[in-house]
Each structure stands twice: as structure tokens, then as C-alpha cells.
Scaffold this motif. Structure first.
Motif, short mmCIF file in Angstrom:
data_model
loop_
_atom_site.label_atom_id
_atom_site.label_comp_id
_atom_site.label_asym_id
_atom_site.label_seq_id
_atom_site.Cartn_x
_atom_site.Cartn_y
_atom_site.Cartn_z
N MET A 194 0.84 -1.21 0.00
CA MET A 194 0.00 0.00 0.00
C MET A 194 0.87 1.26 0.00
N THR A 195 1.87 1.32 0.90
CA THR A 195 2.71 2.53 0.93
C THR A 195 3.51 2.66 -0.37
N ASP A 196 3.97 1.54 -0.91
CA ASP A 196 4.72 1.59 -2.17
C ASP A 196 3.89 2.22 -3.28
N ALA A 197 2.60 1.91 -3.29
CA ALA A 197 1.73 2.48 -4.33
C ALA A 197 1.40 3.94 -4.03
N ILE A 198 1.10 4.24 -2.78
CA ILE A 198 0.61 5.58 -2.44
C ILE A 198 1.72 6.62 -2.54
N VAL A 199 2.97 6.21 -2.29
CA VAL A 199 4.06 7.19 -2.34
C VAL A 199 4.23 7.76 -3.76
N GLY A 200 3.75 7.04 -4.74
CA GLY A 200 3.76 7.57 -6.11
C GLY A 200 2.87 8.80 -6.25
N LEU A 201 1.82 8.87 -5.46
CA LEU A 201 0.90 10.02 -5.48
C LEU A 201 1.47 11.21 -4.74
N VAL A 202 2.18 10.90 -3.63
CA VAL A 202 2.69 11.95 -2.74
C VAL A 202 4.19 11.71 -2.52
N PRO A 203 5.00 11.97 -3.55
CA PRO A 203 6.41 11.57 -3.49
C PRO A 203 7.22 12.29 -2.41
#
Ligand SMILES: O=P(O)(O)OC[C@H]1O[C@H](OP(=O)(O)OP(=O)(O)O)[C@H](O)[C@@H]1O
Ligand SMILES: O=c1cc[nH]c(=O)[nH]1
Ligand SMILES: [Mg+2]
Length: 211
Positions: A86-95
Motif C-alpha cells: 500500500m505505501t509503495d503504491a501511495i508514495v507515487g501520489l505523494v512523493p
């Protein structure tokens, strides 16, 4: 909204993808990809109240004031293992977000969480924290993780999960009533082994292919 502090993301894309995740025929690769996609869609909802402030900038046509993220910086914190996808995916939105990790597994006999790792951003007290774990079952793991975040100074915490059980929600509401929960669905109950019913099985095993 279900209770004051629980948001169920009923968007059709989220619901469809979750149903494919539930399907026992869905393999590891597709399950992991879907978990990442659902996580980004959950984050869209969980981050709906991020603050904006006008910034002056030039478009190729004209200068003006335009909304940009402002306010507290963000931290994404994964409960290992399954929260990592989940964090791996979400960090793409909020780098610009920093990423923390809390290692925790649930003892299969006692269903109590066992801590094995803790690495959080040093300035977590100044950040809005989004804690991720696909499964909120008894709530023991998430409650302990939230306590670890508070012990490290975190002031603002939202819990993001893909599937929640009423028992887990009740534990978070009891132990950490100020923590909002964002989930794709709330299933009816737990079985005698603490698995969510009908659920999607063991999230970590389905993400990493360990069973
Ligand atoms: O709400 P609870 O009853 O505490 O259960 C939920 C926890 O169980 C699963 O992790 P697991 O212990 O299987 O560890 P893993 O992610 O390493 O597979 C899940 O990812 C949660 O962390
Ligand atoms: O249903 C459940 C309960 C806990 N952990 C999981 O991965 N699945
Ligand atoms: Mg697991």
C-alpha cells in the motif's frame, strides 16, 4: 460514512477490484497489482482533506494564483508485511512523503500482535500520518501500531485498510477514538481463527505468494 470515524469507499472501481481480490482464483501477481490500485484509490479519499494554499506561478499563457498542497507534511507508515504494497503504491501520489515501517505479525494462537521492527521518520510529530495495512481483523495489530506512532510523537493519524471487520473497528474506536479509518469494505465477522469472513484470505500470503 458508517460511524463518525469510518469511511467506506464505495466507488465502483474500488468495489470491483476488491471483489477480484476476494476471488480465490486470483493469482499473486494480479492480487498484488489490485492491492496497489485499490490503495491509490483509497488514498484519494483519505487525503481529501489535505490543505491547499494559493501559490503564484506562471502558466505558459498567464501568471496567476493556483492551489498547491500546504500545511503539514505527510508520512506513510506500513505495517509489515502486507501494508508495504500500500505505501509503495501511495508514495507515487505523494512523493514528498516520508515512509516508515512497523514490523508486526499476528501470533496464530493468541491472535496478539508481535513487534519485530520499528523505523519511523524522526520528525513524525510534525507530519500527518497515513498508516496502512490491508486487513483490520481483531484490530490488535493496528491498535498496537497506532500506539507505537503515538509513542514516537505522532499527533495526526489516519488508518487505511482494504478490508475491515466490525471487531477491529470497535477496537480502534475504543483504543484510539480520534483515529479515522478509511476502508474499501466492512465484512460481517471474524472466524474462529481471526480471519475476516468472507474476506479475501491472508493478505500477506496472497501478496507475496507464501502459501
Ligand atoms: O487485526 P489483526 O487481528 O491484528 O490482524 C490483521 C493483521 O494480520 C495480517 O498480518 P500478519 O500477521 O498475517 O502478518 P504479515 O503481514 O507479515 O503476513 C494483516 O496484514 C494485519 O497486520
Ligand atoms: O482475514 C484476515 C485476517 C488477518 N489477516 C489477514 O491477512 N487476513
Ligand atoms: Mg499474513
Amino acid at each position: 460514512m458508517v460511524g463518525a470515524m469510518v469511511t467506506v469507499v464505495t466507488h465502483p472501481l474500488v468495489q470491483h477490484k476488491l471483489s477480484v481480490m476476494r476471488d480465490v482464483r486470483t493469482g499473486v501477481k494480479e492480487f498484488r497489482e489490485l492491492a496497489a490500485e485499490v490503495s491509490v484509490l483509497l488514498a484519494y479519499e483519505a487525503m481529501r482533506d489535505l490543505e491547499l494554499a494559493p501559490q503564484t506561478l506562471d502558466t505558459p499563457i498567464q501568471s496567476g494564483e493556483f492551489p498547491m498542497l500546504s500545511g503539514k507534511k505527510l508520512a506513510l507508515v506500513a505495517i509489515l508485511r502486507a501494508g508495504l504494497v500500500m505505501t509503495d503504491a501511495i508514495v507515487g501520489l505523494v512523493p514528498a512523503a516520508k515512509v516508515g515501517h512497523l514490523g508486526m505479525y499476528r501470533d496464530p494462537n493468541t491472535l496478539k500482535p508481535v513487534d519485530y521492527y520499528n523505523k519511523l521518520p524522526a520528525d513524525i510529530a510534525e507530519r500527518r500520518v497515513f498508516l496502512t495495512d490491508p486487513m483490520l481483523a481483531t484490530g490488535g495489530s493496528a491498535s498496537a501500531a497506532i500506539q507505537s506512532l503515538k509513542d514516537a510523537g505522532a499527533q495526526s493519524i489516519k488508518l487505511m485498510c482494504i478490508l475491515a471487520a466490525p471487531e477491529g473497528i470497535a477496537v480502534i474506536e475504543r483504543d484510539h477514538p480520534e483515529v479515522e479509518i478509511v476502508t474499501a469494505a466492512i465484512d460481517p465477522r471474524l472466524d474462529s481463527h481471526g480471519y475476516i469472513v468472507p474476506g479475501l484470505g491472508d493478505a500477506g500470503d496472497r501478496i507475496y505468494g507464501t502459501k
